[in-house]
Design an enzyme around this catalytic site. Structure first.
Site, PDB file in Angstrom:
ATOM      1  N   TYR A  57      16.331  51.478  45.453  1.00 54.47           N
ATOM      2  CA  TYR A  57      15.427  50.502  44.828  1.00 54.47           C
ATOM      3  C   TYR A  57      15.077  49.361  45.786  1.00 54.47           C
ATOM      4  O   TYR A  57      15.914  48.878  46.530  1.00 54.47           O
ATOM      5  CB  TYR A  57      16.101  49.876  43.604  1.00 54.47           C
ATOM      6  CG  TYR A  57      16.309  50.827  42.461  1.00 54.47           C
ATOM      7  CD1 TYR A  57      15.234  51.394  41.780  1.00 54.47           C
ATOM      8  CD2 TYR A  57      17.597  51.143  42.035  1.00 54.47           C
ATOM      9  CE1 TYR A  57      15.441  52.258  40.711  1.00 54.47           C
ATOM     10  CE2 TYR A  57      17.816  51.992  40.966  1.00 54.47           C
ATOM     11  CZ  TYR A  57      16.731  52.552  40.307  1.00 54.47           C
ATOM     12  OH  TYR A  57      16.937  53.396  39.255  1.00 54.47           O
TER      13      TYR A  57
ATOM     14  N   LYS B 262      50.309  41.079  34.226  1.00 53.55           N
ATOM     15  CA  LYS B 262      49.239  40.803  33.261  1.00 53.55           C
ATOM     16  C   LYS B 262      47.988  41.616  33.607  1.00 53.55           C
ATOM     17  O   LYS B 262      47.885  42.153  34.713  1.00 53.55           O
ATOM     18  CB  LYS B 262      48.917  39.310  33.282  1.00 53.55           C
ATOM     19  CG  LYS B 262      48.274  38.856  34.573  1.00 53.55           C
ATOM     20  CD  LYS B 262      48.169  37.334  34.640  1.00 53.55           C
ATOM     21  CE  LYS B 262      47.459  36.910  35.915  1.00 53.55           C
ATOM     22  NZ  LYS B 262      47.842  35.562  36.336  1.00 53.55           N
TER      23      LYS B 262
HETATM   24  C1  LIG Z   1      48.645  35.336  37.488  1.00 50.59           C
HETATM   25  C2  LIG Z   1      49.765  34.380  37.511  1.00 50.59           C
HETATM   26  C3  LIG Z   1      50.758  34.429  38.489  1.00 50.59           C
HETATM   27  C4  LIG Z   1      50.676  35.360  39.688  1.00 50.59           C
HETATM   28  O1  LIG Z   1      49.818  34.818  40.665  1.00 50.59           O
HETATM   29  P1  LIG Z   1      49.527  35.598  42.035  1.00 50.59           P
HETATM   30  O2  LIG Z   1      48.631  34.682  42.774  1.00 50.59           O
HETATM   31  O3  LIG Z   1      48.861  36.872  41.662  1.00 50.59           O
HETATM   32  O4  LIG Z   1      50.832  35.822  42.699  1.00 50.59           O
HETATM   33  C5  LIG Z   1      51.834  33.581  38.361  1.00 50.59           C
HETATM   34  N1  LIG Z   1      51.922  32.708  37.334  1.00 50.59           N
HETATM   35  C6  LIG Z   1      50.974  32.616  36.386  1.00 50.59           C
HETATM   36  C7  LIG Z   1      51.127  31.627  35.295  1.00 50.59           C
HETATM   37  C8  LIG Z   1      49.870  33.425  36.444  1.00 50.59           C
HETATM   38  O5  LIG Z   1      48.915  33.330  35.503  1.00 50.59           O
END
Ligand SMILES: *Cc1c(COP(=O)(O)O)cnc(C)c1O
Length: 373
Positions: free
Chosen positions: A267, A35
């Protein structure tokens, strides 16, 4: 995407694929979580490399992300974790064979409507339950009703049951992991009593590595694929096998100059040179997602050595101390993540300076122009 800059994100999809193979030896059947543009690494090249290493299941965020991946991987299982948000999403799931996660009854209604309208094969969905994350999902007590509804809805076909862990990366909160496991088991029993027996999935990276009780049938690693140890700086740090970083980020040095003791930098004059120094101005700043919170905290790798950030990070520039690094010249590259040899900056280290987690470091820096290596 961030354009008009000189920051370069170099991604090695083969490194992700090798991490996938290492992690597979811990689990049985992995859903590669890609994702958010593969955590900033680039969806299609990363997913293709994992597919070449034998990966067959992928989890994206939105349905649109799934459609982009479908063109590259015609036969893989593609799961949309955020579900079908509207009728267009539901139709796209039907058309492209994306499996949306159904987390509430409106999702169900949308998918049912799209399936009936399409008049095609019945639509695959994944049932997601909230066992303790407090975010998406049906309530555990709805399992029996869901089981009954599925039997009465021939246009929908549930292919798995998902839930998500809240504390798998926190050794002190192992009890809550056990509670979530128990809750998912009870849900599976209720579904079985309604005549539905489905593969289940609970584990993220930390669950996969640290909690065998969370493995069930499918495991869903994300962050570990990208080389970050989800258990870093905890008592369980060494439960993670050695993984390879797949992202390096660098930017060119614009100018190198000497300053006398007492000179101030950037800055607000938050840095004063304690001695005569040689400073390099690097073409990266908070407009390139190199957070201003890294001011006076981070370091970069220049000429194979660590160069501390001095003064405030600016919009498109950051100053580093190269006093002890000979021969630095304009045009040399400074690494903000990764870098050659033992001086390489890990995502965990950069995240600690930044006050965040490697996930956010990857997603944000990954917005810069990427090249594949
Ligand atoms: C992002 C996600 C994962 C992966 O989690 P990690 O901690 O990156 O391994 C697994 N399941 C769902 C539903 C997620 O949203």
């Amino acid at each position: 995407m961030i354009g008009y800059n000189a920051v370069r994100v170099a991604v090695d999809p083969a490194a992700v694929a090798r991490n996938f193979v290492r992690l597979r030896s811990h689990g049985c059947d992995l859903v590669a979580v890609v994702k958010a543009d593969a955590y900033g690494h680039g969806l299609v090249p990363v997913a293709k490399a994992i597919a070449q290493a034998g990966g067959r299941r992928f989890a994206v965020g939105t349905v649109a992300e799934g459609v982009s991946l479908r063109q590259a991987l015609p036969t893989a299982q593609i799961i949309a974790l955020l579900g079908a948000m509207d009728m267009d999403d539901a139709r796209a799931c039907q058309r492209w064979g994306i499996v949306p996660v159904a987390t509430h009854w409106e999702h169900w209604t949308l998918m049912e409507a799209a399936a009936e309208e399409g008049n095609g094969p019945c639509a695959a969905i994944i049932l997601k339950f909230d066992t303790g994350m407090g975010r998406l999902g049906f309530a555990p007590h709805e399992a029996a009703a869901l089981g009954r509804r599925l039997r009465e809805t021939p246009s929908l076909r549930a292919v798995a049951v998902f839930s998500h862990l809240a504390t798998a990366d926190v050794p002190d909160d192992a009890d809550f992991v056990a509670e979530q496991v128990g809750c998912l088991r009870a849900i599976l029993a209720d579904l079985a009593a309604a005549g539905l027996s489905l593969p289940a999935s609970l584990a993220n990276s930390a669950g996969l590595l640290a909690h065998p009780s969370t493995h069930f049938d499918l495991q869903r690693p994300g962050i570990a694929l990208y080389g970050a140890n989800p258990l870093a700086s905890t008592a369980w740090e060494d439960r993670c096998p050695p993984l390879e970083a797949a992202m390096q980020v660098d930017a060119p040095i614009l100018q190198v100059h000497e300053v006398p003791a007492g000179a101030s930098v950037s800055y607000g004059r938050t840095f004063r040179a304690p001695r005569p120094m040689r400073l390099a101005v690097v073409a990266v700043g908070y407009a390139d997602a190199y957070s201003r919170g890294l001011s006076n905290r981070a370091a970069m790798v220049v000429g194979g050595r660590r160069a501390p950030v001095v003064g405030r990070v600016c919009m498109q520039m950051t100053v580093v101390d190269v006093t002890d690094i000979p021969g630095v010249r304009p045009g040399d590259r400074a690494y903000l993540l990764g870098g050659p040899g033992a001086a390489a900056i890990t995502a965990t280290e950069l995240a600690a300076w930044w006050g965040t987690i490697p996930y956010e470091v990857f997603c944000l820096l990954g917005l810069n122009p990427r090249v594949l290596v």
